[in-house]
Enzyme design. Structure first.
Site, mmCIF file in Angstrom:
data_model
loop_
_atom_site.group_PDB
_atom_site.id
_atom_site.type_symbol
_atom_site.label_atom_id
_atom_site.label_comp_id
_atom_site.label_asym_id
_atom_site.label_seq_id
_atom_site.Cartn_x
_atom_site.Cartn_y
_atom_site.Cartn_z
ATOM 1 N N HIS A 48 -18.123 49.464 8.220
ATOM 2 C CA HIS A 48 -17.583 48.539 9.215
ATOM 3 C C HIS A 48 -18.687 47.613 9.676
ATOM 4 O O HIS A 48 -19.823 48.052 9.863
ATOM 5 C CB HIS A 48 -17.008 49.315 10.416
ATOM 6 C CG HIS A 48 -16.018 48.516 11.177
ATOM 7 N ND1 HIS A 48 -16.387 47.548 12.063
ATOM 8 C CD2 HIS A 48 -14.661 48.520 11.153
ATOM 9 C CE1 HIS A 48 -15.294 46.994 12.562
ATOM 10 N NE2 HIS A 48 -14.227 47.552 12.030
ATOM 11 N N ASP A 51 -9.187 53.068 8.820
ATOM 12 C CA ASP A 51 -8.245 53.169 7.702
ATOM 13 C C ASP A 51 -8.412 54.446 6.893
ATOM 14 O O ASP A 51 -7.581 54.741 6.034
ATOM 15 C CB ASP A 51 -8.418 51.954 6.773
ATOM 16 C CG ASP A 51 -7.986 50.678 7.466
ATOM 17 O OD1 ASP A 51 -6.887 50.669 8.027
ATOM 18 O OD2 ASP A 51 -8.760 49.699 7.459
#
Ligand code: COA
Length: 385
Positions: A266, A322
């Site tokens: 991320h 996710d």
């Protein structure tokens, strides 16, 4: 500023008081409230109003808002007709983008297109937000039936957003635990500072485009596998790996080929995404209820996390939101290609909160570029080339 920063990494694109991330400590807060507390004590409806208005609502305010959402669930017949004409094999995110863009034709009120003062009219902004947030879950659930050639199930007004979504998707009233987990997932995905899709919404909103155009642009941006589409990729990846025993060999090959692990990494977090921790707890709850001790997908994911963290953790690459969401939706019996549309159902709240914030102090986005092309030169006529 003439330095070009790929992906605008570290470049502030706006001022915002909607959400906050501390990527080193693994903190995410909406309007100052930690996401863990909202996921546990709040609801999607309350969190949405918090994001839109900036404060926790009173009992009456929440009840009015919830009622307003419920009364806006019906989708016009002509929108359904458009959906029926779409190919059943198309991706639901493309369907959703088409359907949301078409809402602008059927639910006019695009005051912003005229650049009138209504852009600053909070009632207008609020009503448009409700129309969109109420209908996206309905459209996603309708598609499940339309693509199979059936009529969609009518929305109900005696259910929450999460309950009604699961009910319309499956045609049966959801188990309370499933509805509670879905509600929490909607809270967790509702907002996440200036990510790619929110930025797309801001850029579109800054031109005073209609909110349907704003949200259609954001949906298109969310659909990519580097953003919301990663949840589908995670499940495909885990299915390909097959079993926990296969993880090490698969992972080594992946690293050797310099391929990415879906659901990992991320731009903002250098620790495990706080939302991934909560989603994993939901999976554990479902494991108890469903007896998932031999759930290959979840067992494989846990093994992959163990192995990947050893190798990627030192570079601050850990599971993101996710990583576990797809496995959770899979366990709730939802088809893989509907995972990202569920993300869009939820994120519509954050997109519209940012749209409102942008309009309150709008200036059109018009960044600059570092030109790398030819110097100015004379045109060469066709027959002289
Ligand atoms: N698996 C393996 N390596 C990864 C990785 C992953 N999922 N994510 C990032 N890296 C590595 C890259 O290979 C790169 O290594 P390098 O410097 O040796 O080339 C480095 O980390 C930086 O990656 P980069 O893609 O430039 O980071 P970014 O900040 O631009 O991108 C993401 C962030 C989320 C797009 C990226 O981590 C990614 O593609 N993850 C997988 C897709 C995903 O899960 N997306 C959902 C996000 S919520």
């Amino acid at each position: 500023m003439s330095d070009y920063l790929p992906g605008l990494e570290g470049v502030p694109a706006t001022r915002s008081n909607i959400s906050y991330i501390d990527g080193e400590k693994g903190i995410l807060a909406y309007r100052g409230y930690p996401v863990e507390q909202l996921a546990e004590y709040s609801s999607f409806e309350e969190t949405t109003l918090l994001l839109l208005d900036g404060r926790l609502p009173t009992v009456d305010e929440l009840s009015d808002f919830d009622d307003h959402l419920r009364r806006n669930r019906r989708v016009k017949y002509n929108v359904r007709e458009i959906m029926k004409k779409l190919p059943a094999t198309g991706h639901p995110m493309e369907m959703l983008q088409t359907a949301v863009a078409s809402l602008g034709m059927f639910y006019p009120g695009n005051a912003c297109l005229t650049g009138s003062d209504l852009c600053e009219d909070l009632n207008y902004i609020h009503n448009m937000s409700v129309k969109i947030i109420a209908r996206i879950p309905v459209i996603v659930a309708m598609w499940e039936h339309i693509r199979k050639g059936y009529d969609p199930i009518e929305p109900r007004t005696d259910m929450t957003t999460a309950e009604n979504f699961l009910y319309m998707l499956k045609g049966v009233e959801p188990e309370p635990l499933h509805a509670q987990i879905m509600d929490s997932c909607l809270v967790l995905h509702a907002e996440h500072t200036i990510n790619a899709s929110t930025f797309a919404a801001l850029v579109t909103g800054s031109t005073l485009a209609s909110p349907y155009g704003v949200i259609a642009a954001a949906i298109g941006t969310l659909s990519g596998p580097l953003h919301g589409g990663a949840n589908e990729k995670v499940v495909d990846m885990l299915k390909r790996i097959g079993r926990p025993e296969n993880v090490q060999k698969w992972f080594d090959k992946q690293m050797e080929a310099k391929e990415k692990i879906w659901g990992y990494g991320h731009r903002e977090y250098s620790v495990k995404d706080p939302r991934a921790n909560i989603l994993q707890k939901h999976l554990e709850k479902l494991a108890v209820r469903h007896g998932m001790a031999d759930n290959q997908l979840y067992e494989t994911a846990k093994k992959l996390e163990e192995i990947a963290n050893e190798r990627l953790g030192e570079r601050g690459i850990f599971p993101n939101v996710d990583y576990y969401s797809g496995i959770l939706y899979n366990e709730l019996g939802i088809r893989t290609d509907q995972f990202t549309p569920i993300f869009a159902i939820s994120r519509s709240a954050g997109w519209l909160a940012h749209w409102r914030e942008q309009l309150a102090d709008n200036r059109i986005f018009r960044p600059t570029q570092v030109y790398t092309g030819e110097p100015i030169r004379d045109y060469v006529h066709l027959h002289q080339r």
